[in-house]
Design a protein around this motif. Structure first.
Motif, mmCIF file in Angstrom:
data_model
loop_
_atom_site.group_PDB
_atom_site.id
_atom_site.type_symbol
_atom_site.label_atom_id
_atom_site.label_comp_id
_atom_site.label_asym_id
_atom_site.label_seq_id
_atom_site.Cartn_x
_atom_site.Cartn_y
_atom_site.Cartn_z
ATOM 1 N N SER A 1 2.501 -1.539 -9.680
ATOM 2 C CA SER A 1 2.395 -0.304 -8.747
ATOM 3 C C SER A 1 2.972 0.996 -9.657
ATOM 4 O O SER A 1 3.690 1.108 -10.474
ATOM 5 C CB SER A 1 3.230 -0.484 -7.572
ATOM 6 N N ASN A 2 2.634 2.111 -8.804
ATOM 7 C CA ASN A 2 3.026 3.550 -9.522
ATOM 8 C C ASN A 2 4.613 3.511 -9.586
ATOM 9 O O ASN A 2 5.001 4.160 -10.546
ATOM 10 C CB ASN A 2 2.415 4.648 -8.556
ATOM 11 N N ARG A 3 5.071 2.940 -8.513
ATOM 12 C CA ARG A 3 6.740 2.845 -8.431
ATOM 13 C C ARG A 3 6.821 1.868 -9.846
ATOM 14 O O ARG A 3 8.280 2.593 -10.456
ATOM 15 C CB ARG A 3 7.151 2.606 -7.159
ATOM 16 N N GLU A 4 6.828 1.041 -9.865
ATOM 17 C CA GLU A 4 6.920 0.343 -10.959
ATOM 18 C C GLU A 4 6.955 0.816 -12.406
ATOM 19 O O GLU A 4 7.729 0.734 -13.246
ATOM 20 C CB GLU A 4 6.532 -1.185 -10.958
ATOM 21 N N ILE A 5 5.683 1.563 -12.700
ATOM 22 C CA ILE A 5 5.302 2.147 -13.819
ATOM 23 C C ILE A 5 6.395 3.201 -13.978
ATOM 24 O O ILE A 5 6.681 3.471 -15.184
ATOM 25 C CB ILE A 5 3.971 2.509 -13.714
ATOM 26 N N ALA A 6 6.533 4.051 -12.981
ATOM 27 C CA ALA A 6 7.505 5.144 -13.037
ATOM 28 C C ALA A 6 9.004 4.552 -13.618
ATOM 29 O O ALA A 6 9.832 5.208 -14.632
ATOM 30 C CB ALA A 6 7.802 6.108 -11.856
ATOM 31 N N ALA A 7 9.359 3.579 -12.877
ATOM 32 C CA ALA A 7 10.748 3.150 -13.272
ATOM 33 C C ALA A 7 10.910 2.517 -14.819
ATOM 34 O O ALA A 7 11.646 2.506 -15.492
ATOM 35 C CB ALA A 7 11.260 1.855 -12.425
ATOM 36 N N ARG A 8 9.577 1.762 -15.315
ATOM 37 C CA ARG A 8 9.335 1.210 -16.532
ATOM 38 C C ARG A 8 9.534 2.578 -17.605
ATOM 39 O O ARG A 8 10.068 2.300 -18.726
ATOM 40 C CB ARG A 8 8.490 0.346 -16.576
ATOM 41 N N ALA B 1 0.907 -1.287 0.026
ATOM 42 C CA ALA B 1 0.027 0.075 -0.044
ATOM 43 C C ALA B 1 1.072 1.059 -0.013
ATOM 44 O O ALA B 1 0.527 2.092 -0.673
ATOM 45 C CB ALA B 1 -0.972 0.049 1.299
ATOM 46 N N GLY B 2 1.931 1.104 0.787
ATOM 47 C CA GLY B 2 3.044 2.076 0.715
ATOM 48 C C GLY B 2 3.724 2.555 -0.650
ATOM 49 O O GLY B 2 3.743 3.812 -0.905
ATOM 50 N N ARG B 3 3.524 1.570 -1.446
ATOM 51 C CA ARG B 3 4.036 1.632 -2.848
ATOM 52 C C ARG B 3 2.796 2.049 -3.685
ATOM 53 O O ARG B 3 3.295 1.976 -4.800
ATOM 54 C CB ARG B 3 4.695 0.435 -3.324
ATOM 55 N N GLY B 4 1.735 2.338 -3.167
ATOM 56 C CA GLY B 4 0.573 2.631 -4.218
ATOM 57 C C GLY B 4 -0.089 1.450 -4.808
ATOM 58 O O GLY B 4 -0.913 1.651 -5.860
ATOM 59 N N GLU B 5 0.124 0.251 -4.436
ATOM 60 C CA GLU B 5 -0.371 -1.071 -4.838
ATOM 61 C C GLU B 5 -1.792 -1.309 -4.092
ATOM 62 O O GLU B 5 -2.039 -0.730 -3.097
ATOM 63 C CB GLU B 5 0.453 -2.197 -4.797
ATOM 64 N N THR B 6 -2.783 -2.099 -4.611
ATOM 65 C CA THR B 6 -3.929 -2.417 -4.116
ATOM 66 C C THR B 6 -3.821 -3.943 -3.520
ATOM 67 O O THR B 6 -2.928 -4.653 -4.086
ATOM 68 C CB THR B 6 -4.905 -2.660 -5.275
ATOM 69 N N VAL B 7 -4.368 -3.968 -2.486
ATOM 70 C CA VAL B 7 -4.072 -5.136 -1.396
ATOM 71 C C VAL B 7 -5.485 -5.659 -1.237
ATOM 72 O O VAL B 7 -6.179 -5.199 -0.132
ATOM 73 C CB VAL B 7 -3.171 -5.081 -0.404
ATOM 74 N N LEU B 8 -5.931 -6.942 -1.740
ATOM 75 C CA LEU B 8 -7.305 -7.559 -1.363
ATOM 76 C C LEU B 8 -6.866 -8.830 -0.750
ATOM 77 O O LEU B 8 -6.311 -9.840 -1.507
ATOM 78 C CB LEU B 8 -8.101 -7.488 -2.458
ATOM 79 N N ALA B 9 -7.387 -9.339 0.217
ATOM 80 C CA ALA B 9 -7.645 -10.701 0.648
ATOM 81 C C ALA B 9 -8.291 -11.600 -0.382
ATOM 82 O O ALA B 9 -8.913 -10.998 -1.130
ATOM 83 C CB ALA B 9 -8.337 -10.949 2.096
ATOM 84 N N SER B 10 -7.717 -12.697 -0.418
ATOM 85 C CA SER B 10 -8.607 -13.638 -1.749
ATOM 86 C C SER B 10 -10.081 -13.717 -1.440
ATOM 87 O O SER B 10 -10.694 -13.785 -2.812
ATOM 88 C CB SER B 10 -7.693 -15.137 -1.534
#
Length: 224
Positions: free
Chosen positions: A180-187, A129-138
């Motif tokens: 995540s937003n961070r991964e998109i920014a890096a890519r 969540a701190g990296r901007g990702e979505t987290v859902l229990a299965s």
């Protein structure tokens, strides 16, 4: 269980705990405070108190109980999203009822976990969540997918006047993969702030209210 990141050079994730049970808050604090890169900066016993504390401690992530006196978790998350849009709210609840799940996600929550999750799952959720990702229990993710399948489909592409730019299309394809937003920014070699701006534009063009629905929508529609 300590795994702040590959390089170890990451900013601290500041966490706000919101639950009417003091014993649970104490347990969460002790569990999170032993983790590198995570700091508990505030606690609140209900939603009304949480809004005041959030304004003072400026958290990155809020762990929010669904049922609380004075102001429940769903209402709190809606108000947090409006007043403090930079706070990533995760519901941590005993209940997996539709009203709580969909109410929280529509209000702007980035995650929904059940209290029977493991400590490792909770810590991982806070980091994500701190990296901007979505987290859902299965079980929650399964309910969300089922609900989306029952509801009328959104238009698969934006209106002619709202076509995606080349950069927006790139961001959309990466969101659909779960990046995540961070991964998109890096890519894409752009800043996370620029990614957030593109996400906001995509939400407006597709007529969707939150990133979770956007990711699921893009995943199940033709490439933009």
């Amino acid at each position: 269980m300590k795994d702040p990141g590959e390089s170890g050079d990451v900013s601290t994730i500041k966490v706000l705990l919101v639950d009417d049970q003091e014993l649970l808050r104490q347990g969460l604090r002790k569990m999170l405070e032993i983790e590198d890169g995570i700091e508990v900066v505030g606690e609140a016993a209900d939603g009304a108190e949480a809004l005041l504390v959030a304004a003072e401690c400026h958290p990155d992530v809020a762990l929010v109980d669904a049922r609380m006196p004075r102001m429940n978790g769903v209402e709190l998350i809606s108000r947090l999203s409006a007043r403090h849009p930079g706070v990533a709210a995760i519901v941590l609840s005993t209940f997996d009822e539709d009203d709580y799940i969909f109410g929280a996600l529509r209000g702007g929550a980035v995650g929904y976990l059940l209290k029977d999750c493991t400590p490792e799952e909770l810590v991982d959720a806070v980091r994500r969540a701190g990296r901007g990702e979505t987290v859902l229990a299965s079980p929650v993710a399964a309910r969300l997918v089922a609900e989306l399948r029952r509801t009328p489909a959104e238009p698969s592409v934006p209106r002619d006047a709202e076509r995606l730019s080349a950069r927006e299309a790139q961001v959309a394809r990466l969101i659909a993969t779960g990046a995540s937003n961070r991964e998109i920014a890096a890519r894409l070699l752009i800043t996370e702030g620029t990614v957030k701006n593109h996400v906001s534009s995509l939400l407006r063009k597709y007529g969707l209210r939150d990133r979770t629905r956007l990711a699921l929508h893009l995943k199940h529609t033709p490439e933009p």
